[in-house]
Design a protein around this motif. Structure first.
Motif, PDB file in Angstrom:
ATOM      1  N   PRO A 212      43.298  27.530  55.372  1.00 24.76           N
ATOM      2  CA  PRO A 212      43.780  26.205  54.965  1.00 24.76           C
ATOM      3  C   PRO A 212      43.300  25.773  53.573  1.00 24.76           C
ATOM      4  N   SER A 213      42.599  26.645  52.846  1.00 16.59           N
ATOM      5  CA  SER A 213      41.979  26.213  51.589  1.00 16.59           C
ATOM      6  C   SER A 213      42.951  26.037  50.435  1.00 16.59           C
ATOM      7  N   SER A 214      44.203  26.441  50.598  1.00  9.01           N
ATOM      8  CA  SER A 214      45.194  26.426  49.510  1.00  9.01           C
ATOM      9  C   SER A 214      44.800  27.352  48.360  1.00  9.01           C
ATOM     10  N   ALA A 215      44.159  28.469  48.684  1.00  8.80           N
ATOM     11  CA  ALA A 215      43.870  29.485  47.662  1.00  8.80           C
ATOM     12  C   ALA A 215      45.199  29.951  47.069  1.00  8.80           C
ATOM     13  N   LEU A 216      45.200  30.251  45.774  1.00  8.85           N
ATOM     14  CA  LEU A 216      46.457  30.574  45.092  1.00  8.85           C
ATOM     15  C   LEU A 216      47.052  31.911  45.532  1.00  8.85           C
ATOM     16  N   ASN A 217      46.247  32.748  46.210  1.00 10.79           N
ATOM     17  CA  ASN A 217      46.797  34.033  46.672  1.00 10.79           C
ATOM     18  C   ASN A 217      46.863  34.111  48.195  1.00 10.79           C
ATOM     19  N   ALA A 218      46.918  32.941  48.857  1.00  8.87           N
ATOM     20  CA  ALA A 218      47.042  32.931  50.323  1.00  8.87           C
ATOM     21  C   ALA A 218      48.527  32.893  50.705  1.00  8.87           C
ATOM     22  N   GLY A 219      48.793  32.888  52.007  1.00  6.98           N
ATOM     23  CA  GLY A 219      50.166  32.681  52.475  1.00  6.98           C
ATOM     24  C   GLY A 219      50.985  33.942  52.658  1.00  6.98           C
ATOM     25  N   GLN A 220      50.412  35.085  52.323  1.00  3.96           N
ATOM     26  CA  GLN A 220      51.139  36.350  52.498  1.00  3.96           C
ATOM     27  C   GLN A 220      50.157  37.431  52.900  1.00  3.96           C
ATOM     28  N   THR A 221      50.610  38.411  53.657  1.00  3.04           N
ATOM     29  CA  THR A 221      49.695  39.469  54.101  1.00  3.04           C
ATOM     30  C   THR A 221      49.382  40.432  52.960  1.00  3.04           C
ATOM     31  N   ALA A 222      48.097  40.731  52.772  1.00  2.00           N
ATOM     32  CA  ALA A 222      47.710  41.802  51.850  1.00  2.00           C
ATOM     33  C   ALA A 222      47.907  43.102  52.618  1.00  2.00           C
ATOM     34  N   TYR A 318      36.470  18.874  36.345  1.00  2.00           N
ATOM     35  CA  TYR A 318      35.613  18.990  37.526  1.00  2.00           C
ATOM     36  C   TYR A 318      36.466  19.278  38.766  1.00  2.00           C
ATOM     37  N   LYS A 319      37.566  18.516  38.931  1.00  2.00           N
ATOM     38  CA  LYS A 319      38.456  18.708  40.078  1.00  2.00           C
ATOM     39  C   LYS A 319      39.100  20.100  40.051  1.00  2.00           C
ATOM     40  N   PHE A 320      39.579  20.488  38.872  1.00  2.00           N
ATOM     41  CA  PHE A 320      40.250  21.780  38.704  1.00  2.00           C
ATOM     42  C   PHE A 320      39.320  22.928  39.116  1.00  2.00           C
ATOM     43  N   PHE A 321      38.091  22.900  38.609  1.00  2.00           N
ATOM     44  CA  PHE A 321      37.170  24.021  38.852  1.00  2.00           C
ATOM     45  C   PHE A 321      36.621  24.031  40.277  1.00  2.00           C
ATOM     46  N   ASN A 322      36.698  22.899  40.955  1.00  2.00           N
ATOM     47  CA  ASN A 322      36.255  22.860  42.361  1.00  2.00           C
ATOM     48  C   ASN A 322      37.400  23.096  43.336  1.00  2.00           C
ATOM     49  N   TYR A 323      38.615  23.196  42.827  1.00  2.00           N
ATOM     50  CA  TYR A 323      39.786  23.280  43.700  1.00  2.00           C
ATOM     51  C   TYR A 323      40.515  24.624  43.570  1.00  2.00           C
ATOM     52  N   VAL A 324      40.696  25.085  42.337  1.00  2.00           N
ATOM     53  CA  VAL A 324      41.462  26.322  42.107  1.00  2.00           C
ATOM     54  C   VAL A 324      40.674  27.510  42.664  1.00  2.00           C
ATOM     55  N   SER A 325      41.323  28.272  43.565  1.00  2.00           N
ATOM     56  CA  SER A 325      40.578  29.333  44.244  1.00  2.00           C
ATOM     57  C   SER A 325      41.448  30.541  44.589  1.00  2.00           C
ATOM     58  N   TYR A 326      40.762  31.650  44.850  1.00  2.00           N
ATOM     59  CA  TYR A 326      41.380  32.857  45.403  1.00  2.00           C
ATOM     60  C   TYR A 326      40.644  33.214  46.688  1.00  2.00           C
ATOM     61  N   LEU A 327      41.373  33.867  47.582  1.00  2.00           N
ATOM     62  CA  LEU A 327      40.747  34.512  48.741  1.00  2.00           C
ATOM     63  C   LEU A 327      40.326  35.897  48.267  1.00  2.00           C
ATOM     64  N   THR A 334      36.189  29.369  44.791  1.00  2.00           N
ATOM     65  CA  THR A 334      36.764  28.520  43.738  1.00  2.00           C
ATOM     66  C   THR A 334      36.189  29.014  42.403  1.00  2.00           C
ATOM     67  N   LEU A 335      36.728  28.495  41.298  1.00  2.00           N
ATOM     68  CA  LEU A 335      36.190  28.848  39.981  1.00  2.00           C
ATOM     69  C   LEU A 335      34.701  28.476  39.909  1.00  2.00           C
ATOM     70  N   GLN A 336      34.387  27.315  40.469  1.00  2.00           N
ATOM     71  CA  GLN A 336      33.013  26.830  40.487  1.00  2.00           C
ATOM     72  C   GLN A 336      32.127  27.772  41.308  1.00  2.00           C
TER      73      GLN A 336
END
Length: 485
Positions: A212-222, A318-327, A334-336
């Protein structure tokens, strides 16, 4: 005679690197002057880096030569006296470059773009369990399950999975249980309730891609067999750099992020980023970890700009770096988390009240044992000259990071030495992360001195330091975005 004059006899040599806005700007200016430009990409020809540094005394790019006359970087070109510039243009048009002191060129140009080659190296070998996951997703098992007061969305119990495998795949009970364990071990699924020691059957799980984290590379099977982490990071970084360069404006000042996200090569990038979900991280050495996380951080920043736009002030940043993430490897980063949790050895970031990873956080195993201050110059190119390295490799990571620090400190928007006032003005990065550079003004100045390349700036810093009582102040930070929209 006129015919002779119109054919230039010399050349302007520009040492540059892919994705460097200042290099693009310099080449655009030279293009308007009508001089023949020989562009040498030191990213593709790292063997020339040491020679260029020897000739120029600088580690940053671009470095520009009119025949064999070195004029400096893009800033020096833009500030050049028109009469002097005219003299140099005349020199290039009318005199051949001397074979004795000509700036070095690559021995042979590579037949193929290296980033295209590395991209071609990636062959997706479909993992045998990927098909099981695809079928399971389309079954009617995944749903909302309550544990105590919490509702876990898109979850299923171990028992439900085992029953489905028996019913739909004809697996025997033991085989179904082993497959469930393999899915967990290969990071296709993760626990969303229950402790490590709880029984498999009663624990609630979620498919990793449904995180549920909304990582930018989620939502599809690797679906590919896991790829070596360091190799995947190089491919991703090269791909996004190439894309970035294609959508950089002619003056190097803006990036057309809209055009970039519509480019089919960006879809290819996103497909590859999905493969980070199940990559193996625990076996990485310190050097592999540094190269992997620096490359992924820099690629993720661009991916974040494409999806969310670039932050324009401290709060948005601050918001961007604490929110944008990859699995990555089964965990969300997150970037942070990457910067402060992994690369700074789990230290508090700007405006953070606690460390990124708690003692029980599995990501803590990824943290470097000590902070590596040099990462700040590989993660930020907020200066007027870029380090001559954009993609980092484990084999040479420490010297690459030292070069990045040298390149950063050469810039007057990162470090200014004022001998008259006995003052050193530094980038805000040194203020925000002062603890990484020793924590006191004295230790900070020693660190800066030690990491500067030999230059007139270093000599004046030495004079100021030996006089004692040096004042440290900080330069304003430029938050302006490079987006063209």
């Amino acid at each position: 005679m006129e015919e002779m004059e119109s054919t230039p006899l010399g050349r302007v040599t520009v040492y540059s690197i892919l994705g460097c806005p200042h290099c693009v700007q310099a080449k655009a200016t030279l293009g308007r002057l009508g001089v023949p430009v020989c562009d040498v990409d030191v990213g593709k020809h790292p063997e020339l880096r040491a020679r260029v540094k020897e000739l120029t005394g600088r580690s940053s790019v671009p470095q520009i030569f009119f025949n064999s006359v070195h004029i400096g970087g893009n800033d020096d070109l833009q500030k050049m006296n028109p009469t002097e510039l005219e003299r140099l243009v005349h020199l290039v048009m009318n005199e051949p470059v001397s074979s004795i002191d000509a700036p070095p060129l690559p021995l042979e140009s590579p037949t193929e773009d290296t980033s295209a080659e590395s991209d071609g190296d990636f062959m997706c070998e479909r993992d045998e369990l990927a098909s099981v996951v695809e079928d399971f997703k389309h079954g009617s098992v995944i749903g909302n399950h309550r544990r105590g007061l919490t509702v876990h969305k898109k979850s299923f119990s171990g028992d439900q999975l085992v029953n489905w495998l028996q019913k739909e795949k004809g697996a025997a009970a033991e085989e179904a249980y082993d497959t469930g364990q393999a899915l967990l071990q290969k990071k296709y699924m993760v626990r969303c309730s229950g402790k490590q020691e709880d029984s498999f059957g009663g624990t609630l799980f979620r498919l990793l891609e449904d995180d549920p984290s909304s990582a930018l590379n989620a939502g599809q099977t690797a679906a590919c067999s896991p790829v070596q982490a360091a190799k995947l990071s190089l491919i991703l970084r090269d791909l996004i750099l190439k894309l970035f360069s294609q959508h950089l404006s002619a003056d190097g000042k803006f990036v057309d992020y809209k055009g970039m996200s519509a480019n089919p090569a960006f879809d290819r990038y996103c497909d590859l980023a999905i493969q980070l979900q199940r990559v193996e991280l625990l076996s990485l050495s310190r050097e592999e970890k540094l190269a992997f996380f620096i490359n992924i951080y820099n690629a993720l920043v661009i991916h974040g700009f494409l999806r969310l736009g670039a932050p324009t002030n401290m709060w948005q940043r601050y918001k961007f770096f604490n929110y944008v993430s990859y699995l990555i490897g089964g965990e969300v980063f997150t970037l942070q988390d990457i910067e402060n949790g992994v690369l700074r050895g789990n230290r508090k970031g700007i405006a953070q009240l606690r460390r990124p990873f708690s003692r029980t956080d599995p990501r803590l195993q990824m943290a470097l044992p000590d902070v590596e201050p040099l990462i700040h110059f590989a993660l930020n190119c907020g200066a007027k000259g870029c380090p001559p390295i954009k993609t980092y490799t484990p084999q040479d990571i420490d010297s690459q990071l030292k070069t990045a620090a040298e390149a950063f400190l050469e810039n007057d928007d990162a470090c200014v030495v004022d001998s008259g006032k006995k003052e050193v003005r530094l980038s805000q990065i040194f203020k925000w992360y002062k603890a990484d550079f020793g924590g006191t003004d004295e230790k900070l100045l020693d660190w800066v001195f030690e990491h500067m390349a030999d230059s007139p700036k270093k000599s004046s810093l030495q004079d100021v330091l030996s006089a004692g009582k040096t004042k440290v102040s900080y330069l304003p930070y430029d938050w302006t975005s490079n987006s063209s929209h």
